[in-house]
Design an enzyme around this catalytic site. Sequence first.
Site, mmCIF file in Angstrom:
data_model
loop_
_atom_site.group_PDB
_atom_site.id
_atom_site.type_symbol
_atom_site.label_atom_id
_atom_site.label_comp_id
_atom_site.label_asym_id
_atom_site.label_seq_id
_atom_site.Cartn_x
_atom_site.Cartn_y
_atom_site.Cartn_z
ATOM 1 N N ASN A 121 -47.160 8.422 77.937
ATOM 2 C CA ASN A 121 -46.692 7.298 78.760
ATOM 3 C C ASN A 121 -45.442 6.620 78.216
ATOM 4 O O ASN A 121 -44.691 6.001 78.965
ATOM 5 C CB ASN A 121 -47.814 6.282 78.995
ATOM 6 C CG ASN A 121 -48.370 5.707 77.710
ATOM 7 O OD1 ASN A 121 -48.293 6.318 76.652
ATOM 8 N ND2 ASN A 121 -48.953 4.523 77.798
ATOM 9 N N GLU A 176 -53.873 3.593 67.353
ATOM 10 C CA GLU A 176 -53.635 2.641 68.443
ATOM 11 C C GLU A 176 -54.311 3.250 69.658
ATOM 12 O O GLU A 176 -53.798 4.196 70.262
ATOM 13 C CB GLU A 176 -52.133 2.429 68.642
ATOM 14 C CG GLU A 176 -51.814 1.259 69.552
ATOM 15 C CD GLU A 176 -51.469 1.683 70.962
ATOM 16 O OE1 GLU A 176 -52.346 1.536 71.851
ATOM 17 O OE2 GLU A 176 -50.352 2.176 71.191
ATOM 18 N N CYS A 178 -50.843 1.061 77.711
ATOM 19 C CA CYS A 178 -52.070 0.675 77.011
ATOM 20 C C CYS A 178 -52.242 -0.833 76.953
ATOM 21 O O CYS A 178 -53.348 -1.321 76.727
ATOM 22 C CB CYS A 178 -52.091 1.267 75.611
ATOM 23 S SG CYS A 178 -50.616 0.903 74.647
ATOM 24 N N GLU A 212 -48.391 -1.446 64.017
ATOM 25 C CA GLU A 212 -47.096 -0.776 64.119
ATOM 26 C C GLU A 212 -46.023 -1.816 64.423
ATOM 27 O O GLU A 212 -46.313 -2.911 64.921
ATOM 28 C CB GLU A 212 -47.129 0.297 65.201
ATOM 29 C CG GLU A 212 -48.097 1.415 64.869
ATOM 30 C CD GLU A 212 -48.092 2.545 65.883
ATOM 31 O OE1 GLU A 212 -48.458 3.670 65.490
ATOM 32 O OE2 GLU A 212 -47.754 2.320 67.057
#
Length: 487
Positions: free
Chosen positions: A157, A258, A292, A465
């Site tokens: 994505n 993640e 997400c 991150e």
Amino acid sequence: MYSLDISSQLLRTQGYVDGRWVSAASVFPVLDPATGQELARVADCGPAEAKQAVDAAYKAFYSWKQFTAKERSYLLRKWFDLLTLHKEDLAKLITFECGKPMKESLGEIAYSASFIEWFAEEARRTYGDIVPSAAKDRKVLLLKQPVGVASIITPWNFPSAMITRKVGAALAAGCTVVVKPAEDTPLSALALAELASQAGIPPGVFNVVPCSREKTPEVGKVLCTDDLVAKVSFTGSTATGKILLKHAADTVKKVSMELGGHAPFIVFDSADVDMAVAGAMASKFRNSGQTCVCSNRFLVQSGIHDRFMEKLGRAMDAELRLGHGSEPGTTQGPLINSRAADKVVSQVSDAVSRGAKVLRGGKRLHGSFMEPTLLAGVTTDMLCTREETFGPLLPVIRFDSEAEALAIANASHVGLAGYFYSQDISQIWRVAEALEVGMVGVNEGLLSTCEASFGGVKQSGLGREGSKYGIEEYLDVKYMCFGGLKP
């Protein structure tokens, strides 16, 4: 038909291992999700190529970690400059293999480049510590050193940004990497490899092993179990993350995960309704709902529910336009494949069967296109409130009290992002602290930036991150006790 017109230099179809472009025994097709048209055939790397990449990265690590932080920073900055120079072609790759509109693809390239720039700067700021010792004849030093080879496994994505957010930090820290991009979107990863080569990043430091869906499990297993790999960083579903964690556990690797989200978007009576509608539009319909951190469950307080729904419906009518991502004016591209569209359809059908009302959209169109859909009368027993959608479905739950909204929002085994709108300062502090998520947007529907930490709680993952914390994921702290000193 639509054609992918970019520099042939950036349209790479082989794997990239140890500074060389390598073929595999077979190839797999990369398709335009909007048309089903084949864009390219890419080398279908297997366990052997993955092992070669790991070996190359391990060998290169022992020279790359000797580069000074300033030298690594300089090379990353050159890579950043090349991403910026080629932003149009890189954005076209994203649009054609991922489906998102060109405006969003250009935004992703800017976002991708920002991580390379950020970590080029952070490379020179990985400070250790000198700690006061209790003994007069010794000094206590804490040194930060790169962990080694990092396996980087990324989703479709954000086929560019999910790589640079990880790789920028890893390379800045002195680690080397092997990237396995998603089977739907390998072209963006390979273009990044070409530009890394042009930037002068040494052979073996950045490797890419594309592979088909069929070969993904065995390639992933190599990248998560090989003794030479010290770190695994993955972005994707919680279910896949659990499998990779089990693989990594056997050799006790450092991991960053993640994983899935199920973001609540709460609109309180005190909210600025126009601001909340704009935030809902931005958060839900970016990349056709395939992020997400996009909002998945909308909770609107009774006092403003009807006004919010009316304004949201009008905004959807006025602002959303389906089409191929390369067409000017397109805001909604296709979903990544037919399975993704099937999932949205099943959630809509389930909701309607349980009493929800379709106010906008609701239909699947040709291929993997799905109408942006607004549902009212949604309840917590419906599928769309219990599982992540990853599509342009906006289900709205009416609630009465703050306590009720928080109970619904936190009733999930994942906790990546959450959003809420309120003009009540006391409520803002209460809700921001009470939401069980790793990231909170307060009166803001778009929160990602390279300067801030990105990650979740519960089963949404491990580690962070971006930000100053992102580089720490690729560093070990070594304690050095320097004794025998004369007091």
